[in-house]
Scaffold this motif. Structure first.
Motif, PDB file in Angstrom:
ATOM      1  N   LEU A  33       0.919  -1.179   0.040  1.00 24.89           N
ATOM      2  CA  LEU A  33      -0.127   0.145   0.051  1.00 24.89           C
ATOM      3  C   LEU A  33       0.587   1.258   0.153  1.00 24.89           C
ATOM      4  O   LEU A  33       0.472   2.126  -0.678  1.00 24.89           O
TER       5      LEU A  33
ATOM      6  N   ILE B  21      -4.667 -13.060   6.656  1.00 26.36           N
ATOM      7  CA  ILE B  21      -4.578 -12.671   5.346  1.00 26.36           C
ATOM      8  C   ILE B  21      -4.871 -13.638   4.368  1.00 26.36           C
ATOM      9  O   ILE B  21      -5.598 -13.594   3.441  1.00 26.36           O
TER      10      ILE B  21
ATOM     11  N   ASN C 263      -8.200 -12.462   4.225  1.00 26.14           N
ATOM     12  CA  ASN C 263      -8.585 -10.962   3.394  1.00 26.14           C
ATOM     13  C   ASN C 263      -8.210 -10.840   2.110  1.00 26.14           C
ATOM     14  O   ASN C 263      -7.028 -10.467   1.531  1.00 26.14           O
TER      15      ASN C 263
ATOM     16  N   LYS D 182      -8.781  -8.589  -0.303  1.00 26.71           N
ATOM     17  CA  LYS D 182      -8.316  -7.402  -0.761  1.00 26.71           C
ATOM     18  C   LYS D 182      -6.769  -7.281  -0.705  1.00 26.71           C
ATOM     19  O   LYS D 182      -5.602  -6.836  -1.506  1.00 26.71           O
ATOM     20  N   ALA D 183      -6.263  -7.777   0.728  1.00 32.83           N
ATOM     21  CA  ALA D 183      -4.748  -7.736   0.807  1.00 32.83           C
ATOM     22  C   ALA D 183      -3.990  -8.544   0.076  1.00 32.83           C
ATOM     23  O   ALA D 183      -2.915  -8.138  -0.468  1.00 32.83           O
TER      24      ALA D 183
ATOM     25  N   GLU E 191      -7.891   0.610   4.332  1.00 29.68           N
ATOM     26  CA  GLU E 191      -8.275   0.498   2.785  1.00 29.68           C
ATOM     27  C   GLU E 191      -8.704  -1.046   2.412  1.00 29.68           C
ATOM     28  O   GLU E 191      -9.467  -1.388   1.528  1.00 29.68           O
ATOM     29  N   LEU E 192      -7.934  -2.019   3.199  1.00 29.07           N
ATOM     30  CA  LEU E 192      -8.102  -3.313   2.780  1.00 29.07           C
ATOM     31  C   LEU E 192      -9.544  -4.034   3.419  1.00 29.07           C
ATOM     32  O   LEU E 192      -9.316  -5.210   3.376  1.00 29.07           O
ATOM     33  N   ILE E 193     -10.097  -3.311   4.055  1.00 35.76           N
ATOM     34  CA  ILE E 193     -11.263  -3.898   4.699  1.00 35.76           C
ATOM     35  C   ILE E 193     -12.590  -3.450   4.193  1.00 35.76           C
ATOM     36  O   ILE E 193     -12.782  -2.101   4.221  1.00 35.76           O
ATOM     37  N   GLU E 194     -13.532  -4.341   4.069  1.00 36.10           N
ATOM     38  CA  GLU E 194     -14.769  -3.825   3.351  1.00 36.10           C
ATOM     39  C   GLU E 194     -15.832  -3.543   4.655  1.00 36.10           C
ATOM     40  O   GLU E 194     -15.678  -4.003   5.599  1.00 36.10           O
TER      41      GLU E 194
ATOM     42  N   VAL F  48      -5.217  -2.359   9.251  1.00 37.00           N
ATOM     43  CA  VAL F  48      -6.171  -3.121   9.730  1.00 37.00           C
ATOM     44  C   VAL F  48      -6.352  -4.424   8.770  1.00 37.00           C
ATOM     45  O   VAL F  48      -6.415  -4.154   7.901  1.00 37.00           O
ATOM     46  N   ILE F  49      -5.669  -5.572   9.514  1.00 36.03           N
ATOM     47  CA  ILE F  49      -5.856  -6.675   8.638  1.00 36.03           C
ATOM     48  C   ILE F  49      -7.061  -7.556   8.816  1.00 36.03           C
ATOM     49  O   ILE F  49      -7.151  -8.228   8.050  1.00 36.03           O
TER      50      ILE F  49
END
Lengths: 351, 335, 62
Positions: A142, A187, A245, A247-248, C31-34, C49-50
């Protein structure tokens, strides 16, 4: 599978009468917590806990520190790093030594802070030391994405990111079951662990980090191994979902690609590292500063590699506690609080 | 004074030096024994005295809960108090960086005055040096103090005995946490204030309640963990702590959680470790609970014969775990 | 390998969450969490935030 309270787990651990079993805790934070909670003092002789390679500091090769030192002292870059890495010995010196020689080494909490520093001090060149596993890599990716978005030209990263699946493969014969690293699974989800079970018959549980969660996970492993059938269980559902996760993971794949990489003490493990994709070469410190290929030379007496594979205990190493202490570490496993040698040294063999 | 700064001339020993002393220090430290001579002439009476000296180079020099001036009085006052001595007289030596604002120096002197007044200690002599830009970091202070030991009180790090209880006089780690947040750019916002405070009142209250106290030590640099390791070594005893009873403020444990630090190693500047026979426990706690700054005093463990030289924690799951021996730079751990 | 910190989301703006862990606050990337909402509990690592933490009803009280 059934879950257990702390008291129930203690009874299961203490009462285990079966054959010798080896449980590998992959994650350094697990190693740290296991020592801190005195869990080893509960173990009967026939249960062995092996501290695996899950401390990014411990598996970062000597040559990487040498690269960072070169960036700080010869290329005049400002080095931003997690605190853990500062005392790790390189071939000639650590980053702490480089700082004493005038290198600008700064400790940050997040790669995002390193990027902010690059914005605040545009006349300086900022390099973030990108170590860590799947948990840490997304925020590093990121920071690169944001650097592009915000037009930051003086920010780059020195990658040594690692991924776990092929390390599990390399280590699967060293243990009877894995205590999987809960925050990596936050993740990556459960799929990797399921595959280990279904394809290779390797048992393990995903474990959390509170006393309750850790004790439950260890008890589940013991009961599972006693059953004689390979198993997998997610004991950290509070944080780890089946799919992880997504998106990660996508962010990692967008910015980085797999590469063969060296693990300190373990050697090269195929496709177990990550580097920036070619499109992001401007942000790759190795390319930006045209770093030579540096091959670090570890201290030959150090047995960190054997410790990481569970082939020997820290106390079996000749320099342990003598030439090598947390104040004057020889090997990386003595540097990080999470390192097996450091934990072993600091908490003593008995507790 | 608004825009005035300290210049090298202020440190040259001439007119400007005496002006600076008059304008800033004499104004705040004035008392009958305060001297312009080379040394103050004091009367201490009979009995034993304690004497201590300490240098202060805290960066930043101002922090939530105090500044280097307050700290320099508290540090020496507390060192004397830990020996059971009532602080009587102090001296202070300043090394000031050229260009340091006079208004800030005045604030520092003011904090010293107020803190000294609270304790009833007199500042009787001082020294001022000005160093060139970059030779020191803003301002360094060294203070020296003498105090009269309360008859019948004898404390030392070597006097802890198995069976004694271990008390901390307040929640731990606040000064170290405050400085860490102020110094490192970690982006963490936490409502933490340094515990920086003079503790003579607390020692007086304890010694009024009982003279049977074995060890009093202020848990400054290195924190409670470091001090307990020192005492364990000096007394050749073990220390057993109950981790559940160690008082830590929420925000301090939050910061420690974020950075992977242990509050047992964070510095305190107004918190002591007290070791005394179990029989004196309630008297001591009562006295501490009635005194400012020590209202959160708590028993955190006991002295044992086992594991001499070591500090052991009883954990949340009822096992025992050794507290790692402190050493090296405190580095936040993230991965 | 990865120190995680459980914290409560107390503010949210443009993909950045302000999280609070027993009074220690910090801005971290969300950003990576909905579907994150103020009041949610999250696991934070190195400024990201993971994961969202699934709370049991009993956890809410502490």
């Amino acid at each position: 599978m059934k879950h257990y309270t702390i008291e129930e787990a203690k009874e299961i651990i203490k009462g285990y009468k079966g054959p010798h079993i080896r449980i590998m805790e992959v994650c350094g934070t697990h190693t740290h917590e296991i020592f801190k909670l005195g869990i080893r003092s509960l173990l009967p002789e026939n249960i062995e806990l092996i501290s695996g390679p899950g401390c990014p500091v411990c598996v970062t090769p000597v040559g990487y520190i040498d690269e960072a030192v070169m960036l700080a002292l010869e290329k005049n870059a400002v080095i931003c790093t997690f605190g853990d890495l500062i005392r790790v010995p390189g071939t000639k010196m650590s980053l702490a030594d480089a700082r004493r020689q005038g290198g600008d080494i700064r400790m940050v909490y997040s790669p995002m802070d390193a990027l902010e520093l690059a914005k605040a001090e545009p006349e300086k060149e900022i390099v973030f030391l990108a170590v860590g596993f799947e948990t840490t890599t997304p925020v590093i990716c990121l920071s690169v994405k944001h650097a592009i978005r915000d037009g930051v030209k003086n920010y780059s990263i020195l990658t040594a990111n690692k991924t776990m699946p092929n390390a599990y493969m390399a280590l699967k014969d060293s243990a009877d079951a894995f205590l999987y690293p809960g925050h990596v699974n936050a993740i990556t989800g459960e799929a990797v662990c399921r595959e280990m079970l279904e394809k290779y018959g390797v048992s393990g549980v995903i474990a959390g980090f509170t006393p309750e969660e850790l004790m439950d996970a260890i008890a589940v492993i013991i009961v599972g191994l006693e059953s004689g059938k390979p198993f997998f269980e997610n004991c950290y559902k509070r944080v780890v979902s089946e799919e992880g996760n997504v998106k990660a993971v996508e962010t990692i794949n967008e910015i980085m690609e797999p590469v063969d990489t060296e693990w300190r003490g373990l050697g090269i493990i195929p496709k177990s590292g990550l580097r920036l994709r070619d499109g992001f070469a401007d942000y790759d410190a190795r390319k930006r500063y045209a770093l030579p290929n540096i091959k670090g030379v570890p201290n030959p007496a150090c047995r960190c590699g054997d410790v990481l594979q569970g082939k020997c205990k820290p106390s079996d190493c000749k320099v342990f506690g003598k030439g090598c202490t947390p104040q004057h570490p020889v090997g990386a496993c003595m540097v990080s609080d999470e390192g097996a040698c450091s934990a072993y040294y600091q908490y003593g063999g008995t507790y | 004074m608004e825009n005035e700064v300290v210049t090298l001339a202020h440190g040259a020993g001439g007119k400007q030096t005496s002006e600076l002393i008059k304008k800033v220090f004499a104004k705040h430290f004035s008392n009958p024994e305060f001297t312009a001579d080379d040394a103050a002439v004091l009367s201490l009476g009979d009995g034993k005295i304690a004497m201590s000296t300490d240098g202060f180079i805290v960066s930043p020099f101002e922090f939530k809960g105090g500044n280097i001036g307050k700290l320099s009085i508290c540090g020496t006052v507390n060192d004397l108090a830990c020996m059971g001595a009532k602080p009587e007289y102090m001296t202070c030596a300043f090394v000031i960086e050229e260009g340091f604002p006079l208004a800030k120096l005045e604030e520092i002197a003011d904090a010293m005055e107020k803190t000294a007044a609270k304790v009833g200690v007199k500042i009787v002599a001082g020294d001022t040096k000005v160093a060139g830009k970059g030779q020191v970091d803003k301002v360094f202070i060294t203070t020296t103090g003498v105090g009269r030991i309360i008859p019948g009180v004898k404390t030392s790090g070597a006097l802890a005995k198995p069976g004694d209880c271990v008390i901390v006089t307040g929640d731990i780690g606040r000064h170290g946490c405050t400085i860490l947040l102020a110094r490192e750019n970690l982006g963490i916002d936490a409502d933490v204030t340094s515990d920086c405070a003079p503790l003579w009142d607390a020692v007086k209250a304890m010694t009024d309640a009982t003279h049977d106290i074995h060890v009093i030590r202020d848990a400054t640099r290195g924190g409670v963990g470091t001090v307990l390791y020192e005492i364990a070594a000096e007394s050749n005893v073990g220390v057993e702590l109950d981790s559940a009873n160690i008082p830590v403020e929420g925000a301090v444990s939050g910061v420690c959680g974020m950075l992977g630090l242990d509050p047992l190693y964070l510095a305190n500047e107004g918190t002591m470790v007290v070791i005394a026979p179990e029989s004196e426990k309630d008297r001591i706690l009562d006295a501490l609970h009635k005194t400012d700054h020590t209202k959160k005093a708590a028993v955190i463990g006991k002295i044992t014969e086992e594991m001499p030289g070591k500090v052991v924690l009883t954990t949340k799951i009822g096992t025992k775990s050794m507290l790692p021996e402190p050493g090296g730079e405190l580095l936040p751990r993230i991965c | 390998m990865c120190v995680g910190l459980a914290a409560k989301v107390v503010g949210l703006k443009d993909g950045v969450a302000l999280v609070d862990a027993s009074g220690a606050k910090r801005e971290v990337s969300a950003e990576l969490i909905e579907d994150l909402l103020p009041g949610d509990y999250v696991m934070v690592h190195a400024g990201l935030v993971i994961a969202k933490i699934k709370m049991k009803e009993t956890d809410e009280k502490k």
